[in-house]
Design an enzyme around this catalytic site. Structure first.
Site, mmCIF file in Angstrom:
data_model
loop_
_atom_site.group_PDB
_atom_site.id
_atom_site.type_symbol
_atom_site.label_atom_id
_atom_site.label_comp_id
_atom_site.label_asym_id
_atom_site.label_seq_id
_atom_site.Cartn_x
_atom_site.Cartn_y
_atom_site.Cartn_z
ATOM 1 N N ARG A 105 59.973 26.400 65.668
ATOM 2 C CA ARG A 105 59.610 24.992 65.477
ATOM 3 C C ARG A 105 58.532 24.792 64.418
ATOM 4 O O ARG A 105 58.287 23.683 63.972
ATOM 5 C CB ARG A 105 59.151 24.402 66.829
ATOM 6 C CG ARG A 105 60.290 24.255 67.819
ATOM 7 C CD ARG A 105 59.811 24.044 69.250
ATOM 8 N NE ARG A 105 59.415 25.302 69.883
ATOM 9 C CZ ARG A 105 58.987 25.399 71.157
ATOM 10 N NH1 ARG A 105 58.894 24.325 71.902
ATOM 11 N NH2 ARG A 105 58.657 26.574 71.656
ATOM 12 N N TYR A 163 34.258 36.894 27.492
ATOM 13 C CA TYR A 163 35.539 37.601 27.571
ATOM 14 C C TYR A 163 36.131 37.711 26.179
ATOM 15 O O TYR A 163 36.345 36.691 25.504
ATOM 16 C CB TYR A 163 36.462 36.800 28.489
ATOM 17 C CG TYR A 163 37.783 37.451 28.801
ATOM 18 C CD1 TYR A 163 37.840 38.778 29.198
ATOM 19 C CD2 TYR A 163 38.968 36.729 28.725
ATOM 20 C CE1 TYR A 163 39.046 39.370 29.507
ATOM 21 C CE2 TYR A 163 40.188 37.314 29.036
ATOM 22 C CZ TYR A 163 40.220 38.640 29.427
ATOM 23 O OH TYR A 163 41.423 39.220 29.735
HETATM 24 C C1 UD1 Z 1 55.917 28.145 77.512
HETATM 25 C C2 UD1 Z 1 56.240 28.119 79.015
HETATM 26 C C3 UD1 Z 1 56.049 26.705 79.550
HETATM 27 C C4 UD1 Z 1 54.619 26.280 79.295
HETATM 28 C C5 UD1 Z 1 54.255 26.406 77.816
HETATM 29 C C6 UD1 Z 1 52.751 26.217 77.650
HETATM 30 C C7 UD1 Z 1 57.952 29.806 79.368
HETATM 31 C C8 UD1 Z 1 59.399 30.061 79.627
HETATM 32 N N1 UD1 Z 1 57.612 28.544 79.215
HETATM 33 O O1 UD1 Z 1 56.877 27.344 76.848
HETATM 34 O O2 UD1 Z 1 56.301 26.685 80.934
HETATM 35 O O3 UD1 Z 1 54.421 24.954 79.739
HETATM 36 O O4 UD1 Z 1 54.579 27.708 77.314
HETATM 37 O O5 UD1 Z 1 52.406 26.222 76.315
HETATM 38 O O6 UD1 Z 1 57.196 30.754 79.377
HETATM 39 N N2 UD1 Z 1 57.042 34.840 73.074
HETATM 40 C C9 UD1 Z 1 57.263 36.195 72.969
HETATM 41 N N3 UD1 Z 1 58.533 36.665 73.118
HETATM 42 C C10 UD1 Z 1 59.588 35.856 73.395
HETATM 43 C C11 UD1 Z 1 59.351 34.449 73.504
HETATM 44 C C12 UD1 Z 1 58.059 33.981 73.342
HETATM 45 O O7 UD1 Z 1 56.350 36.967 72.736
HETATM 46 O O8 UD1 Z 1 60.698 36.369 73.531
HETATM 47 C C13 UD1 Z 1 55.671 34.327 72.882
HETATM 48 C C14 UD1 Z 1 55.536 33.388 71.713
HETATM 49 O O9 UD1 Z 1 55.133 34.084 70.557
HETATM 50 C C15 UD1 Z 1 54.468 32.414 72.162
HETATM 51 C C16 UD1 Z 1 54.527 32.461 73.669
HETATM 52 O O10 UD1 Z 1 55.286 33.594 73.999
HETATM 53 O O11 UD1 Z 1 53.185 32.795 71.731
HETATM 54 C C17 UD1 Z 1 55.148 31.211 74.281
HETATM 55 O O12 UD1 Z 1 56.449 31.012 73.803
HETATM 56 P P1 UD1 Z 1 56.974 29.554 73.434
HETATM 57 O O13 UD1 Z 1 58.371 29.673 72.943
HETATM 58 O O14 UD1 Z 1 56.003 28.849 72.597
HETATM 59 O O15 UD1 Z 1 57.009 28.902 74.918
HETATM 60 P P2 UD1 Z 1 57.039 27.346 75.233
HETATM 61 O O16 UD1 Z 1 58.400 26.814 74.958
HETATM 62 O O17 UD1 Z 1 55.914 26.679 74.599
HETATM 63 CA CA CA Z 2 54.326 27.357 73.137
#
Ligand code: UD1
Ligand code: CA
Length: 458
Positions: free
Chosen positions: A8, A379
């Site tokens: 995103r 220079y």
């Molecule tokens: C997540 C939570 C949501 C919460 C929100 C808070 C989950 C499923 N959902 O959603 O409940 O309200 O954060 O901000 O956890 N990441 C990895 N590996 C992956 C996927 C993600 O390391 O396979 C890391 C990303 O780099 C990121 C973090 O996990 O830093 C969160 O992932 P993101 O996709 O932003 O989760 P949200 O959709 O925001």
């Molecule tokens: Ca997030």
């Protein structure tokens, strides 16, 4: 967790490396973590492994998540590294820059007090956006977390959301994570499902609302980045104001995280202080000043200027419209005035470069006055050469110093001189064509064009 794709953000840079008030997102999370003094810190990496590793503090272990299958999978990828670990595992996301050490400590405290298998941080938001929703039962206890994508209309009305910080008992975490599947709207393995599975297994899960709702702010898009930065900026400025700095208009003042500012310094509007900048006491900075990685002493006035990698001692005067570049060093009471560029040069105590000059690779002695429009021609197209100007020197307007060249103490140069050789102390260096007046030329020219020869006839 810092392995996600950050889709995103629509960026070539991994999300957690996007900068906010002078630090990458992951850097903010790391500094909050430091307050907890964890025995070990593991960062899950996937995208931009090298680049992200480079921004991590020493002593942090990294774990590779081969495929970004979801946050539950990210935590799973730490399992081997933590096989022998039996304590509390604090799990959090790399995209929540506003989480503070205080909030993390509070969560850990609650976890211990409650003797829970899992304690998670929640926040109640007026606009809960796309955060995961906290479903509580009739008795108020947590049932599970429902991701926005999977939530029904009614669930989306829930305003208590998952901040994304959890403390798990290690054993309960691994046991439960093994059961999490990806049968959801996004086809991902959610860490959030571990919560519901623990509840279903009869384990104690405790949800603890954060004192500070901003702590939960996850940065997913550039919009979130700007919003989080605005909040962070407000906090940074508040800290400085409470410590005795006047900020005339906080809405138009930008101070990065690691900047230090002394008491009674006034920041005028459109002041930007970045990087490792230190400003002393009783200074006036701005309006319209950008200062990066620069050390400024006490009682300095700096107006409408751009300053990078410079050193400015007590009582100096800079601008308006000065450009101080790396290695520029103004000693006590010196001046760099209007349309003046200074690079890799020392301007001695009380020396002045007031107007329209370029000073590069030069030494200017104390009390010296540089005339308007002086240039160090440092220079030759291949190498840079030094210009040395002694103490108490007075250079004429429009002097050009063709470096390398030395001007001794107390010397002078004539206006318009191109100084190619050394000027001994106490001498005058003058290097320009002598003036010749052509008698009556102008009058004659006008007559040839049919006039009377007087200058006011047109
Ligand atoms: C997540 C939570 C949501 C919460 C929100 C808070 C989950 C499923 N959902 O959603 O409940 O309200 O954060 O901000 O956890 N990441 C990895 N590996 C992956 C996927 C993600 O390391 O396979 C890391 C990303 O780099 C990121 C973090 O996990 O830093 C969160 O992932 P993101 O996709 O932003 O989760 P949200 O959709 O925001
Ligand atoms: Ca997030």
């Amino acid at each position: 967790m810092a392995a996600g794709l950050g889709t995103r953000m629509k960026s070539a840079t991994p999300k957690v490396l996007h900068r906010l008030c002078g630090r990458p997102l992951i850097g903010w999370v790391m500094s909050a973590l430091a307050a907890v003094e964890p025995q070990r810190t593991l960062v899950v990496l996937g995208r931009g492994v090298e680049a992200v590793s480079g921004e991590l503090p020493r002593g942090v272990e990294t774990v590779l998540q081969e495929q970004q299958l979801g946050t539950g999978d990210a935590v799973r990828s730490c399992r081997d590294a933590l096989a022998d670990f039996e304590g509390e595992v604090l799990v959090l996301y790399g995209d929540m820059p506003l989480v503070s050490g205080e909030e993390l400590l509070r969560l850990l405290g609650e976890h211990r007090r409650e003797g829970a298998a899992c304690t998670l941080m929640t926040v109640v938001l007026d606009d809960p956006g796309h955060y995961g929703r906290i479903r509580r039962g009739a008795d108020g206890s947590v049932e599970r977390i429902v991701e926005y994508a999977d939530a029904g209309e009614e669930e989306r009305q829930i305003r208590e959301v998952n901040a994304g910080v959890y403390v798990f008992a290690a054993e309960a975490l691994w046991r439960t994570l093994a059961q999490v599947e990806s049968d959801n709207a996004q086809g991902e393995v959610y860490i959030t499902d571990a919560v519901g599975l623990l509840v279903a297994a009869g384990e104690k899960v405790h949800a603890c609302p954060a004192a500070d709702t901003a702590a939960a702010m996850g940065v997913n898009s550039r919009l979130d980045l700007a919003r989080a930065a605005a909040e962070m900026r407000r906090r940074i400025l508040e800290r400085h104001m409470l410590a005795g700095v006047t900020v005339v208009d906080p809405a138009a003042t930008y101070v990065e995280a690691d900047v230090e500012i002394g008491r009674d310094t006034v920041l005028e509007p459109m002041t930007v202080l970045r990087g490792e900048t230190r400003v002393g006491e009783g200074c006036s900075i701005g309006p319209s000043a950008t200062v990066v990685d620069t050390v400024i002493g006490d009682g300095v006035t700096l107006v409408a200027s751009h300053v990078v990698g410079a050193e400015i001692a007590d009582g100096c005067n800079v601008g308006p419209f000065a450009y101080l570049r790396p290695g520029a060093r103004l000693e006590r009471g010196a001046k760099a005035g209007t349309f003046v560029e200074i690079k890799n040069s020392r301007v001695g105590e009380g020396a002045k470069v007031p107007h329209l000059s370029y000073v590069g690779d030069a030494e200017i002695g104390s009390g010296t006055n540089i005339g308007a429009g002086n240039i160090t021609a440092n220079y030759d197209g291949v190498n840079k050469h030094p210009t040395r100007i002694g103490d108490g020197v007075h250079t004429g307007a429009d002097t050009i110093f063709v470096a390398p060249v030395d001007v001794g103490d107390g010397a002078m140069t004539g206006a318009g001189s191109v100084i190619t050789g050394d000027v001994p102390a106490g001498d005058l260096g003058i290097a320009r064509a002598r003036q010749r007046n052509v008698a009556g030329y102008a009058r004659k020219k006008r007559k040839e064009q049919g006039g009377t020869g007087e200058s006011n006839e047109r």
